[in-house]
Structures are given as C-alpha cells and as structure tokens.
Write a protein that holds these residues in place. Sequence first.
Motif, PDB file in Angstrom:
ATOM      1  N   SER A   1       0.806  -1.224   0.000  1.00 41.96           N
ATOM      2  CA  SER A   1       0.000   0.000   0.000  1.00 41.96           C
ATOM      3  C   SER A   1       0.830   1.261   0.000  1.00 41.96           C
ATOM      4  O   SER A   1       0.346   2.331  -0.325  1.00 41.96           O
ATOM      5  CB  SER A   1      -0.924   0.011   1.225  1.00 41.96           C
ATOM      6  OG  SER A   1      -1.813  -1.069   1.153  1.00 41.96           O
TER       7      SER A   1
ATOM      8  N   ARG B   1      -0.211   2.517  -4.914  1.00 40.07           N
ATOM      9  CA  ARG B   1      -0.987   1.791  -5.936  1.00 40.07           C
ATOM     10  C   ARG B   1      -2.421   1.613  -5.464  1.00 40.07           C
ATOM     11  O   ARG B   1      -2.677   1.367  -4.292  1.00 40.07           O
ATOM     12  CB  ARG B   1      -0.380   0.396  -6.169  1.00 40.07           C
ATOM     13  CG  ARG B   1       1.083   0.425  -6.629  1.00 40.07           C
ATOM     14  CD  ARG B   1       1.633  -0.989  -6.648  1.00 40.07           C
ATOM     15  NE  ARG B   1       3.015  -1.033  -7.123  1.00 40.07           N
ATOM     16  CZ  ARG B   1       3.763  -2.116  -7.054  1.00 40.07           C
ATOM     17  NH1 ARG B   1       3.295  -3.225  -6.537  1.00 40.07           N
ATOM     18  NH2 ARG B   1       5.003  -2.087  -7.500  1.00 40.07           N
TER      19      ARG B   1
ATOM     20  N   SER C   1      -2.968  -3.147  -4.861  1.00 39.98           N
ATOM     21  CA  SER C   1      -1.667  -3.322  -4.217  1.00 39.98           C
ATOM     22  C   SER C   1      -1.374  -4.742  -3.764  1.00 39.98           C
ATOM     23  O   SER C   1      -0.338  -4.984  -3.168  1.00 39.98           O
ATOM     24  CB  SER C   1      -1.585  -2.387  -3.008  1.00 39.98           C
ATOM     25  OG  SER C   1      -2.641  -2.670  -2.100  1.00 39.98           O
TER      26      SER C   1
END
Length: 750
Positions: free
Chosen positions: A592, A596, A599
């Motif tokens: 995380s 993204r 993720s």
Amino acid sequence: MIEVEANKSVKNVAENALAGVRLLTDSVFFGVNGAGKSTVCEVLNQAATLRHDRLDAEGPLHVFAFDDKWRKDKVGDFVEGGSAEGVTTVKLNDGASGLEEKIREAQSEWEAARSDVKAKTLLKQSATDRQKAIVNNVAEGVRKTLEKECPSLSGQRFQRPAIRALLEEGDSTVLSQSKVEEKLVIAASQAPGFLPQLPSPPREWSFTDHLWQEVTAEPSASQTMVLIINDWVREGIEVHEAGDSCQFCAGTVTTERMEALKSAVRQAEEEASSLIKSELAECKSVSLTLRKFKDALEATDLSSSIYGADLQPKKTEALLEIGPVLDGLKASEDLLEERAKNPRLPIHGAKPEINFSKLLGKYSSLKESHSKATEEIAQHSQNQALAVNQLKRHCCATDGSGWSSAAVALEEAERETVAAIRAEKSAKDNLDDLKRQVSTTADTAEFLDNSLGLVLGEKTLRVSEGSLGEGYRITRHDQRADGMSEGEKKLVSLLYFCAEFLAENRKQLLKYSVIIFDDLGSELDEPRLLAVDRFISNHFQNPKPAALLYFTHSHTYLKILQSRLGGRAVETKRKDQVVPPKAVFYEVYKDSFSGRKQSTLCRKWDDEAIKLTNDYWLSFYMVLRAFEDLQAGALPTLGTGNFCRKVLEGFTEFRAPGDEQFGSRIDKILSEKRLSLSPALSKIVNGLSHSDLNKSGGVFSRNEVEHSVVQTLNLMRLVDEEHFLALLIKFRGKQDANSIEKALQQRTGI
C-alpha cells in the motif's frame, strides 16, 4: 510446474501482478486478514492464464476452487441440513449396461463440439486481431504526420478507442490536400480568448422644467427682507465672538445669544423646497454612479480576443460622451446646492442641459458589437471542433481500408461461435442426461459419511442418501442437522468438494487440474485441521493433481503445512543429482505504501523461514527480514505488524507471564527495566495487527510500520540482549548478528 503467464485486473490485484508466480505440486499462500488471499484465489481460479510445462494435447489446464463462491453455489442448502445435487460416478445400475455405449458416443460428440467451439473461437479471435491491426494502421499512418501541426491528433488525444469508434461509424471521407491544409489552419489556431462583461450604465437624470421653475421662483418682499437680515446676521456671527460689545445685544454678546442667532439662520435656510432637496440628492447619486461607471468602463480590457476589433474605438467614443454629462450634472448639483443653502436667493442664467441620450446611444452601439464578438468566439470553438473531427475522419478513411470486410468477418465468426457454444451445451446436456440414468448418490453418501467420521472421530453427524431428487441428507442423532456450527459446515462442504473428484470425468482431468483450498484454517480447531490436512493429502494421492494450492491466514494451519511440506520446499541432492522442490510457500501482502490502487502481491518465502514451525521463531525471522529490508531502502508491508505482535506476545509472556494483557506486560517490563521506550509501542503494534489493511498507504502509516519493527527489536535487545543475540546468531550467524545490532543502535541512538 505451472506458471502464471498473465492475469486480469480483479479488485486489489493489478493486471499481470501475479505473472511469474510458479505453482508446484503443493503451493501455500499465507497472509494476514485483509491481505487479499481470497482475491488472489479468485484471480487464479477465474482471471489468470496458467501454463503447464508438461501440458500435452489431451486438454487444457482446469482449475477447481474450494471457496465461498463454490460453497454458496453448490452446498448452500446441504450444509444447512437440506440437500445437494448428486455426484455422477461410473457405477451402473441393473439393466443399464446398454447406456454405457451411449455415454461413450455422447462423450465423443461433446468433445467434438468442444473442439468446434475452440476452432470457431480462434476464427473470431483472428477477425478481432484483424480489426486491431487496422486501428493500428490508422494510429501509425497519416495521423502521425498531421499531429505535428495539430496537437488534437496526437496519440494521447486521439487514442485507439476513438479511432475504432469512428471506423465503426463508417462515414469517413478522404480530404483533398487543400482541404486538409484549410482544416489544419482552423484546428491549430490559438484560442480566440474571452471578452469581459460590460458594466451597467446609471439611470438617466435631467434638469426638468418643473424643477427649473422651482429653482428660479422670485422671493416675495418679506422673503427678501428675511434674506437680507439672514445674511446680515450670518455676517455678524462670523465677525463677533462671545464677550464682544454689541449695541443690538444689550451690551455684551453672550454664548446663548450666539447659539440663538445660529439657530435662527439654520431655520431660515431649511425653508428650501423639498423638491429641490430630493432632486439634489438624486443628482448627486447619479453623478457618483456615472463616475464609477466611467472607471469600470476604462478598466475593461476589450482587446483580449481576436474578435471585435471595433470594440476599443466604440469604448473610447462612449467614454468621450461621459465628460459633458458629468459637467452638466456638476453644474446642476452646484446650482441646486446653492439654492438649497439660500432658499430666497434669486437665480439668474440658463437651465443646465444634460444629454444622456447621446451617451446611451454610443454605449448601445458598443454593447451590440460586444454581443456579436461573443457569438463569434463561440462559433470559433465549434468550427475548430468540426475541423478536428473532419481531420480524424480523414485519417480513418486514408489508412482504415478493409474495416468493413473485417467487421463482416467478425460478425460472422461471432454468430458461428454462438452456434457452436449452443451445440456444445446441447451435447453436454445430452451426456449429462445419460449419466444421470446410470448415476447413484449412494457411493458418494457413503464416502461422505465415512470421511466425516474419520475427521471428527465420532459418528454423531451422519450423511445418507436422500429421497429421489433430494441428493443427500445430513442428520445429527437421526434428526435433521439444524444449527450446525461454522466448522461443521465447512468440513461437510470440503468433503463434498472432494467427493466430486470420485466422478470418472474428474479423475481423468486430475493430472491437468489445479485444486485450490481457500482459508481452510478458519472455523476449524487444531485437531480437526490435522485430520483435514491428512485427509486432503491422502485423497489426492492417486491420481495426483497437477497442483494443490492452500490459502490461509491461520498460523496453526501454516505450521501444519510447514511440518508436512517444509522438507519438500527446498532443492535436495540425491546421488549427485539436484532434485527440484515439490512445494513452495508464498506470502500474500499489500504494497500500500507505493501509492498503488491495486496493491495485493505475492512474495516467495525464504527457504529458511519455511522450516520454522515455531510461531515465535517464525515471527522473529519475519520481523528481522523486514528490518533488513528497511536498511536496504525497501518498502515495508502492512502485514509486518502482525509478526511484531506475535514476537512481542511470545517475548513478554516469557519475561512477564503474570499479566494476561499484552500492553500491560510491555509496560511492566519497561517500568522494571527503567527503559525510556515509546509507551505507544503496544498500541501501534496492536493496531497494525488487527487492521483489515484496507487503508490507503501514506507516510504516516509507513512510519508506524517502521516504528513497530525497530522498537520491537530494540525492546528485545534492551530487555534481554543475550537472548536477542542468540536469535540473531541462529538466523544470520555471528558476524551478521553484530552488524544488525549496530544498525539497530544507529537507528535508535540507544
């Protein structure tokens, strides 16, 4: 070995995020709650392209997943004490021997229909690829030349989906070179700019005849006398001060006498006409508004657009007319103010003239030109958009030849594919009908009943064949099994899933099958997990699937899998030959902190970690690896908080076993050792290990994970350095252990 070649985007798993993941005979995926295990399971089950290195021409790779979706679709009623559909086996009923040949023929017809579906699908794909090639021709053709003069035709602004949409419309035309150049000029011209709004003019005011009559009215004789006396008194007030001697004031002038005279003067002055007073106020208001209008009009920039070249001259003409009007208003204001101040003073001369109409005429002409210019600006945008659209269609018409025939071919291929799929379904339905005539649920019911007894070690929960059309019936003490526990529901569902592989068609597919078990560790205690794991490994021995996949967040089940598969997860040597591993362990985690949106990722475990079946050792190893990753500049994972808590639970239980509260044990150790460590350590670690991990990454969250890793190791070092070093040496050797301890000291300054 099976390898993930590609995967589609699903929830938190990005496109091709699992590409390169290898699935061996046994594969374990471990991750804390919320890390995305079920999503990875779904991707492997439905949205991934798998390649089998031993796959031959007998058939494609099949995936069967024991997950929540399968349970809901297959055994939702069954595990609630209801019924489930029967599993087809090859056991023939009496008098049904003639059906065996029909089944073989139906099987052949179904396989032929499947082959036809595959062939038609390939034709459809070929037609689709042809269309993609045409779209690419347009993207790489004359468009690339024209984009140099028209940014709207660039690859970023005229993308392939837009090209495809225009090709599908089919009304594009090739433009002549002169037309292309004409459209480029329009399309590439700069934005015409926008015109500011014009200020609103003030209301009109004029010196009316009625007002002039009021102003020029002659005072009466008595009024004239009052006026003379009033002026004489005002002059006296301006000359004398209180205390002066005056023959009219009985000697000395007093302050009271002066105030009385001033009051008399004011009273005489206030006898001015109410009309004059009101018109004076109106004249002042209009004059002030007109000056503001003049300032606003002068500040209005009418040269910011390529349209409306006559706006500036017209503005100047309007401004020139404002001066005379202001002069007339000023003269009127002075006249009215003098008349209001001296109501009986006679006025001589001509009435002031104020020509508002000329000003408003010039302003109306300016406003009309302003409106026309605004319309031309709007029309310019439309012309520009039209020119860009015509150039796009020119690109499609120039390099998009063959699209119509490709579209016809694709339509035909899609129609034939649909027909082939229907034929395949019909053949499958016919095969299933024949199999149902020779199928029995008795063998499967017996398998479920015996297996349930083996796992549970008792015969309280029983499975039997139901009535015709009912499938199976599950009972407890000969009564319908209402109120089954979640563990019992999962166990019965699992056995039913395994029973499906007793069917002959499933047996034939096994060597080309990937079988997934999602989250078996939930709802089952350790003894049952051991029995279930033993059952699964025995049930899928002969024939053996291409791969067995286990997804779990349970440390208990992880230890069971480590004990059974750990030795098969590393390369070994036998008679100078390297034997590749038959099992692999992965960690499912969320990356995380990289920002993204999707993720969830998978990371292969170290060979050394696989062998650590002790929870405390394994957790310490994972925290140690996270610390080494931090030293190398790598991003941490949110799941690291879970291992920090496991380490601290084991360490504090050993150091302070008297208190059941996790945070209290840490606080007690800190107070006893008089250590100045962060009092929020237990809170941070506890929060990270109980989070569902569905939060967006950020600096603050990353700092929390880094803090928990560093402070967890630092707490152990400061409280029991001998024990801490022993663990470091066990996993990294003496030299690396010293280096790690020094790095930890540098990070904490302690």
